[in-house]
Design a protein around this motif. Structure first.
Motif, PDB file in Angstrom:
ATOM      1  N   LYS A  30       0.863  -1.186   0.000  1.00  0.00           N
ATOM      2  CA  LYS A  30       0.000   0.000   0.000  1.00  0.00           C
ATOM      3  C   LYS A  30       0.896   1.231   0.000  1.00  0.00           C
ATOM      4  N   ILE A  31       0.490   2.253  -0.774  1.00  0.00           N
ATOM      5  CA  ILE A  31       1.307   3.461  -0.898  1.00  0.00           C
ATOM      6  C   ILE A  31       0.437   4.696  -0.646  1.00  0.00           C
ATOM      7  N   PHE A  32       0.923   5.570   0.221  1.00  0.00           N
ATOM      8  CA  PHE A  32       0.280   6.865   0.481  1.00  0.00           C
ATOM      9  C   PHE A  32       1.152   7.944  -0.147  1.00  0.00           C
ATOM     10  N   SER A  33       0.534   9.072  -0.499  1.00  0.00           N
ATOM     11  CA  SER A  33       1.325  10.122  -1.154  1.00  0.00           C
ATOM     12  C   SER A  33       0.790  11.518  -0.856  1.00  0.00           C
ATOM     13  N   ASP A  34       1.658  12.495  -1.075  1.00  0.00           N
ATOM     14  CA  ASP A  34       1.306  13.914  -0.938  1.00  0.00           C
ATOM     15  C   ASP A  34       1.917  14.691  -2.081  1.00  0.00           C
ATOM     16  N   LYS A  35       1.233  15.754  -2.487  1.00  0.00           N
ATOM     17  CA  LYS A  35       1.801  16.747  -3.397  1.00  0.00           C
ATOM     18  C   LYS A  35       1.792  18.065  -2.648  1.00  0.00           C
ATOM     19  N   VAL A  36       2.768  18.212  -1.762  1.00  0.00           N
ATOM     20  CA  VAL A  36       2.817  19.378  -0.880  1.00  0.00           C
ATOM     21  C   VAL A  36       4.240  19.545  -0.380  1.00  0.00           C
ATOM     22  N   SER A  37       4.626  20.768  -0.105  1.00  0.00           N
ATOM     23  CA  SER A  37       5.973  21.044   0.389  1.00  0.00           C
ATOM     24  C   SER A  37       6.222  20.328   1.709  1.00  0.00           C
ATOM     25  N   GLY A  38       7.458  19.853   1.885  1.00  0.00           N
ATOM     26  CA  GLY A  38       7.818  19.137   3.105  1.00  0.00           C
ATOM     27  C   GLY A  38       7.818  20.015   4.339  1.00  0.00           C
ATOM     28  N   VAL A  39       7.892  21.344   4.164  1.00  0.00           N
ATOM     29  CA  VAL A  39       7.940  22.231   5.331  1.00  0.00           C
ATOM     30  C   VAL A  39       6.552  22.445   5.934  1.00  0.00           C
ATOM     31  N   LYS A  40       5.499  22.050   5.203  1.00  0.00           N
ATOM     32  CA  LYS A  40       4.143  22.254   5.715  1.00  0.00           C
ATOM     33  C   LYS A  40       3.805  21.205   6.762  1.00  0.00           C
ATOM     34  N   GLU A  41       3.152  21.668   7.805  1.00  0.00           N
ATOM     35  CA  GLU A  41       2.749  20.769   8.888  1.00  0.00           C
ATOM     36  C   GLU A  41       1.648  19.824   8.427  1.00  0.00           C
ATOM     37  N   ASP A  42       0.691  20.345   7.645  1.00  0.00           N
ATOM     38  CA  ASP A  42      -0.470  19.556   7.252  1.00  0.00           C
ATOM     39  C   ASP A  42      -0.201  18.824   5.941  1.00  0.00           C
ATOM     40  N   ARG A  43       0.056  17.519   6.060  1.00  0.00           N
ATOM     41  CA  ARG A  43       0.262  16.673   4.889  1.00  0.00           C
ATOM     42  C   ARG A  43      -0.729  15.511   5.000  1.00  0.00           C
ATOM     43  N   PRO A  44      -1.843  15.584   4.276  1.00  0.00           N
ATOM     44  CA  PRO A  44      -2.909  14.577   4.418  1.00  0.00           C
ATOM     45  C   PRO A  44      -2.420  13.142   4.242  1.00  0.00           C
ATOM     46  N   GLY A  45      -1.621  12.901   3.188  1.00  0.00           N
ATOM     47  CA  GLY A  45      -1.124  11.543   2.942  1.00  0.00           C
ATOM     48  C   GLY A  45      -0.253  11.040   4.077  1.00  0.00           C
ATOM     49  N   TRP A  46       0.584  11.932   4.624  1.00  0.00           N
ATOM     50  CA  TRP A  46       1.453  11.561   5.749  1.00  0.00           C
ATOM     51  C   TRP A  46       0.617  11.233   6.980  1.00  0.00           C
ATOM     52  N   ASN A  47      -0.396  12.048   7.229  1.00  0.00           N
ATOM     53  CA  ASN A  47      -1.281  11.788   8.370  1.00  0.00           C
ATOM     54  C   ASN A  47      -1.960  10.428   8.234  1.00  0.00           C
ATOM     55  N   GLN A  48      -2.360  10.086   7.000  1.00  0.00           N
ATOM     56  CA  GLN A  48      -3.029   8.807   6.754  1.00  0.00           C
ATOM     57  C   GLN A  48      -2.087   7.629   6.982  1.00  0.00           C
ATOM     58  N   VAL A  49      -0.854   7.754   6.478  1.00  0.00           N
ATOM     59  CA  VAL A  49       0.085   6.638   6.635  1.00  0.00           C
ATOM     60  C   VAL A  49       0.434   6.439   8.110  1.00  0.00           C
ATOM     61  N   MET A  50       0.537   7.531   8.862  1.00  0.00           N
ATOM     62  CA  MET A  50       0.859   7.416  10.284  1.00  0.00           C
ATOM     63  C   MET A  50      -0.275   6.722  11.048  1.00  0.00           C
ATOM     64  N   GLU A  51      -1.512   6.945  10.620  1.00  0.00           N
ATOM     65  CA  GLU A  51      -2.659   6.276  11.249  1.00  0.00           C
ATOM     66  C   GLU A  51      -2.729   4.809  10.832  1.00  0.00           C
ATOM     67  N   TYR A  52      -2.316   4.527   9.617  1.00  0.00           N
ATOM     68  CA  TYR A  52      -2.446   3.180   9.047  1.00  0.00           C
ATOM     69  C   TYR A  52      -1.394   2.209   9.589  1.00  0.00           C
ATOM     70  N   LEU A  53      -0.180   2.697   9.847  1.00  0.00           N
ATOM     71  CA  LEU A  53       0.921   1.829  10.263  1.00  0.00           C
ATOM     72  C   LEU A  53       0.629   1.121  11.585  1.00  0.00           C
ATOM     73  N   ARG A  54       1.010  -0.128  11.651  1.00  0.00           N
ATOM     74  CA  ARG A  54       0.826  -0.939  12.846  1.00  0.00           C
ATOM     75  C   ARG A  54       2.156  -1.559  13.255  1.00  0.00           C
ATOM     76  N   GLU A  55       2.212  -2.027  14.484  1.00  0.00           N
ATOM     77  CA  GLU A  55       3.427  -2.663  14.993  1.00  0.00           C
ATOM     78  C   GLU A  55       3.860  -3.806  14.081  1.00  0.00           C
ATOM     79  N   GLY A  56       5.146  -3.830  13.746  1.00  0.00           N
ATOM     80  CA  GLY A  56       5.688  -4.858  12.861  1.00  0.00           C
ATOM     81  C   GLY A  56       5.772  -4.415  11.413  1.00  0.00           C
ATOM     82  N   ASP A  57       5.053  -3.323  11.039  1.00  0.00           N
ATOM     83  CA  ASP A  57       5.125  -2.811   9.670  1.00  0.00           C
ATOM     84  C   ASP A  57       6.463  -2.120   9.417  1.00  0.00           C
TER      85      ASP A  57
END
Length: 196
Positions: A30-57
């Motif tokens: 599974k792949i999450f992505s963003d089209k946004v500058s890395g300096v921005k706090e709000d990155r929807p794809g990053w927020n999603q991947v952080m919620e999706y990840l589980r122990e052992g991933d």
């Protein structure tokens, strides 16, 4: 135990394909992505991947800069993921926190970051001490009131605010912040909104 990918480009006009292809080749399910500058706090794809990840991933990125804004931020993210039991693999830098070498590399980066913070603090303290020794203290430099008066005189003589400020070498905000005469103040306040 899954291999999860994250891809990011800085603008909507850039293409994610090369990163996505590399992540698929690395076995990402599974792949999450963003089209946004890395300096921005709000990155929807990053927020999603952080919620999706589980122990052992394992989180796979093509390079560390896709995931973090700075060395300090990288170390914070690594710590957060380690707390969740998630490993990190960066394809370009060949860093893998499932290996002793990968963990050691990140530890070295953490030590370097700490050293940089301490050196900055030492330089700041030395600068303040040197300024005190010369009779100066920290804060903004004092504005030359003569320059303010000259700019106001030029403005009164028909120069625009921008022209007057350029001639005497001050900023337009400084001009308005330090206007000293009550005469014409209402007019200046009206101008302030027009020239910004």
């Amino acid at each position: 135990m899954h291999r999860i990918g994250y891809a990011r480009v800085s603008t909507s006009g850039q293409n994610l394909d090369s990163q996505v292809d590399a992540l698929k080749a690395a076995g990402c399910t599974k792949i999450f992505s963003d089209k946004v500058s890395g300096v921005k706090e709000d990155r929807p794809g990053w927020n999603q991947v952080m919620e999706y990840l589980r122990e052992g991933d394992t989180l796979i990125i093509t390079e560390l800069s896709r995931m973090s804004r700075s060395l300090a931020h990288l170390l914070k993210v690594v710590q957060e993921l380690e707390g969740k039991g998630v490993k990190i693999e960066s394809l370009r830098e060949n860093i893998n926190t499932t290996t002793a070498t990968g963990r050691a590399f990140l530890s070295i980066m953490g030590a370097i970051n700490q050293m940089e913070r301490e050196l900055r603090a030492e330089r700041s303290a030395a600068g303040r001490e040197a300024a005190r020794a010369r009779g100066r203290s920290g804060g903004r430099p004092k504005i030359n009131q003569e320059k303010i008066k000259q700019a106001q005189s030029l403005f009164a003589a028909g120069y625009t605010v921008a022209e007057a400020c350029k001639v005497v070498g001050i900023g337009k905000r400084t001009f308005f912040r330090h206007r000293s005469t009550a005469k014409g103040q209402g007019y200046l306040e009206g101008l302030e909104g027009d020239i910004r």
